[in-house]
Design an enzyme around this catalytic site. Sequence first.
Site, PDB file in Angstrom:
ATOM      1  N   LEU A   1       0.549  -0.716   0.024  1.00  0.00           N
ATOM      2  CA  LEU A   1      -0.084  -0.135   0.169  1.00  0.00           C
ATOM      3  C   LEU A   1       0.810   1.274   0.261  1.00  0.00           C
ATOM      4  CD1 LEU A   1      -2.534  -1.703   2.414  1.00  0.00           C
ATOM      5  CD2 LEU A   1      -2.941  -0.883  -0.031  1.00  0.00           C
ATOM      6  N   PRO A   2      -0.197   2.536  -0.679  1.00  0.00           N
ATOM      7  CA  PRO A   2       1.392   3.542  -0.268  1.00  0.00           C
ATOM      8  C   PRO A   2       2.051   3.523   1.248  1.00  0.00           C
ATOM      9  CG  PRO A   2      -1.390   4.248  -1.108  1.00  0.00           C
ATOM     10  CD  PRO A   2      -1.138   3.013  -0.255  1.00  0.00           C
TER      11      PRO A   2
ATOM     12  N   LYS B   1       7.729  10.776  -0.315  1.00  0.00           N
ATOM     13  CA  LYS B   1       7.492  10.328   0.937  1.00  0.00           C
ATOM     14  C   LYS B   1       8.229   9.497   1.623  1.00  0.00           C
ATOM     15  CE  LYS B   1       6.101   5.773   0.185  1.00  0.00           C
ATOM     16  NZ  LYS B   1       6.138   5.059   0.837  1.00  0.00           N
TER      17      LYS B   1
ATOM     18  N   LYS C   1      15.147   0.633   3.907  1.00  0.00           N
ATOM     19  CA  LYS C   1      13.843   1.287   2.786  1.00  0.00           C
ATOM     20  C   LYS C   1      14.133   2.567   2.677  1.00  0.00           C
ATOM     21  CE  LYS C   1      12.219   1.742  -0.589  1.00  0.00           C
ATOM     22  NZ  LYS C   1      11.994   0.756  -2.464  1.00  0.00           N
TER      23      LYS C   1
HETATM   24  P1  NAD Z   1       0.214   2.370  -5.863  1.00  0.00           P
HETATM   25  O1  NAD Z   1      -0.223   3.858  -5.629  1.00  0.00           O
HETATM   26  O2  NAD Z   1       0.324   2.377  -8.093  1.00  0.00           O
HETATM   27  O3  NAD Z   1      -0.058   1.257  -5.766  1.00  0.00           O
HETATM   28  C1  NAD Z   1      -1.162   1.113  -4.352  1.00  0.00           C
HETATM   29  C2  NAD Z   1      -2.668   0.892  -4.248  1.00  0.00           C
HETATM   30  O4  NAD Z   1      -3.005   1.009  -2.807  1.00  0.00           O
HETATM   31  C3  NAD Z   1      -3.331   0.979  -5.628  1.00  0.00           C
HETATM   32  O5  NAD Z   1      -3.963  -0.248  -6.404  1.00  0.00           O
HETATM   33  C4  NAD Z   1      -4.749   1.827  -4.568  1.00  0.00           C
HETATM   34  O6  NAD Z   1      -5.892   1.277  -5.401  1.00  0.00           O
HETATM   35  C5  NAD Z   1      -4.606   0.752  -2.795  1.00  0.00           C
HETATM   36  N1  NAD Z   1      -4.633   1.226  -2.137  1.00  0.00           N
HETATM   37  C6  NAD Z   1      -5.099   2.330  -1.607  1.00  0.00           C
HETATM   38  N2  NAD Z   1      -5.434   2.170   0.250  1.00  0.00           N
HETATM   39  C7  NAD Z   1      -6.224   1.100  -0.354  1.00  0.00           C
HETATM   40  C8  NAD Z   1      -6.516   0.736   1.234  1.00  0.00           C
HETATM   41  N3  NAD Z   1      -6.932   1.147   2.302  1.00  0.00           N
HETATM   42  N4  NAD Z   1      -6.872  -0.748   0.854  1.00  0.00           N
HETATM   43  C9  NAD Z   1      -7.084  -1.468  -0.498  1.00  0.00           C
HETATM   44  N5  NAD Z   1      -5.478  -1.124  -1.506  1.00  0.00           N
HETATM   45  C10 NAD Z   1      -5.611  -0.167  -0.989  1.00  0.00           C
HETATM   46  O7  NAD Z   1       1.858   2.089  -5.422  1.00  0.00           O
HETATM   47  P2  NAD Z   1       3.190   1.463  -5.834  1.00  0.00           P
HETATM   48  O8  NAD Z   1       3.810   2.255  -6.656  1.00  0.00           O
HETATM   49  O9  NAD Z   1       2.033   0.113  -5.830  1.00  0.00           O
HETATM   50  O10 NAD Z   1       3.912   1.006  -3.974  1.00  0.00           O
HETATM   51  C11 NAD Z   1       2.982   0.620  -3.336  1.00  0.00           C
HETATM   52  C12 NAD Z   1       3.741   0.761  -2.224  1.00  0.00           C
HETATM   53  O11 NAD Z   1       5.764   0.466  -2.432  1.00  0.00           O
HETATM   54  C13 NAD Z   1       4.752   2.546  -1.480  1.00  0.00           C
HETATM   55  O12 NAD Z   1       4.699   2.223  -0.874  1.00  0.00           O
HETATM   56  C14 NAD Z   1       6.267   2.289  -2.471  1.00  0.00           C
HETATM   57  O13 NAD Z   1       6.676   3.463  -1.871  1.00  0.00           O
HETATM   58  C15 NAD Z   1       6.364   1.153  -2.738  1.00  0.00           C
HETATM   59  N6  NAD Z   1       7.631   0.753  -3.522  1.00  0.00           N
HETATM   60  C16 NAD Z   1       7.721   1.194  -4.784  1.00  0.00           C
HETATM   61  C17 NAD Z   1       8.371   0.773  -5.872  1.00  0.00           C
HETATM   62  C18 NAD Z   1       7.364   1.330  -7.553  1.00  0.00           C
HETATM   63  O14 NAD Z   1       8.103   1.075  -8.096  1.00  0.00           O
HETATM   64  N7  NAD Z   1       6.552   1.675  -7.827  1.00  0.00           N
HETATM   65  C19 NAD Z   1       9.296   0.369  -6.106  1.00  0.00           C
HETATM   66  C20 NAD Z   1       9.627   0.497  -4.494  1.00  0.00           C
HETATM   67  C21 NAD Z   1       8.871   0.137  -3.073  1.00  0.00           C
END
Ligand code: NAD
Length: 302
Positions: free
Chosen positions: A73-74, A249, A180
């Site tokens: 999740l975010p 963030k 991280k």
């Molecule tokens: P994203 O915004 O694409 O996905 C987040 C998902 O969570 C969305 O589908 C959203 O609808 C869902 N969501 C939000 N609130 C929710 C809730 N209360 N219940 C259920 N679902 C909910 O984000 P992302 O890029 O996939 O990143 C996710 C996490 O991974 C973050 O913490 C980010 O910092 C980390 N991250 C991302 C990357 C990257 O390259 N994108 C790499 C490493 C780590």
Amino acid sequence: MTPLSPPATIAFIGLGMMGRPMASRLAGAGFRLRVFDVSQKAVSDFVGAHPSALATASAKAAAEGADALITMLPDGKIVRQAVLDGRDAAVEGLAPGALVLDMSSSNPVDTQKLARDLAARGVALLDAPVSGGVKRAVDGSLSIMVGGAAADLERVRPVLGAMGKTITLCGPAGAGHALKALNNYLSAAGLVAMCEALVVGEAFGLDPGTMVDVFNSSTGKSNATEVKGRQFVVSRSFAAGFTTALMAKDLRTAGDVASHLKLNMPNLQQAVAYWTDADGKLGKGADHTEIFRYAEGLAEEG
Ligand code: NAD
């Protein structure tokens, strides 16, 4: 405790840029999946592509009957709501002995508290954030940084092994999330340094592609120059799949850890301010490689 090998049941919450390919890897490895996302489209797209996965309507429903529950999740505040504090939270559906893995990039100080609060409900938590981006989520070669008990990690090692190549136990609860955030500080700093070098070099008359090639065969080489330079910045495709908002963030998280420990880190504080301002100016959904456009804008103000 026996390791959770396929076909163990995994609840997966958060099917975004990273969660979708990570959950796909689990389905491909033969785990049974129960998935939930607040976006119904994210759920239906996933179940459409993986008919063996079960769509559920809440975190609680996803958790029912699962051996382990993964959150992607975010941020940590949303994780806490989904797992413990919110309506139909996962903890209400989890069986005794089930494990929660928070693979999001959450704030480690909040994670320490979440681990204590879940333990009081008989549920163990591992923080297991990842690095490597969407590409390595797709091919299952993420770097996974784990915080928590060694025995809990051994139990879920086959689950993590379906998504990542390097799995490192970093310390107790929160250790993975702390490492991280600090990793992303290095990543962001390297990216900004490359972007500023490109802006200055171009103004001097240098070719940006040549610059990146020379960095990559010289001491300026970094993940930014190797993975993002030509592909996302010089090409101006800005499509790395990780938003400026999430990077900002992560930097605030690293800054919070330093402040929590009463450490003065001027470069880190500067990076927090830089990325937070960029996030506001670049607009919702901007890719983190668009920090190059922000650097160009600042240069023009000069
Ligand atoms: P994203 O915004 O694409 O996905 C987040 C998902 O969570 C969305 O589908 C959203 O609808 C869902 N969501 C939000 N609130 C929710 C809730 N209360 N219940 C259920 N679902 C909910 O984000 P992302 O890029 O996939 O990143 C996710 C996490 O991974 C973050 O913490 C980010 O910092 C980390 N991250 C991302 C990357 C990257 O390259 N994108 C790499 C490493 C780590």
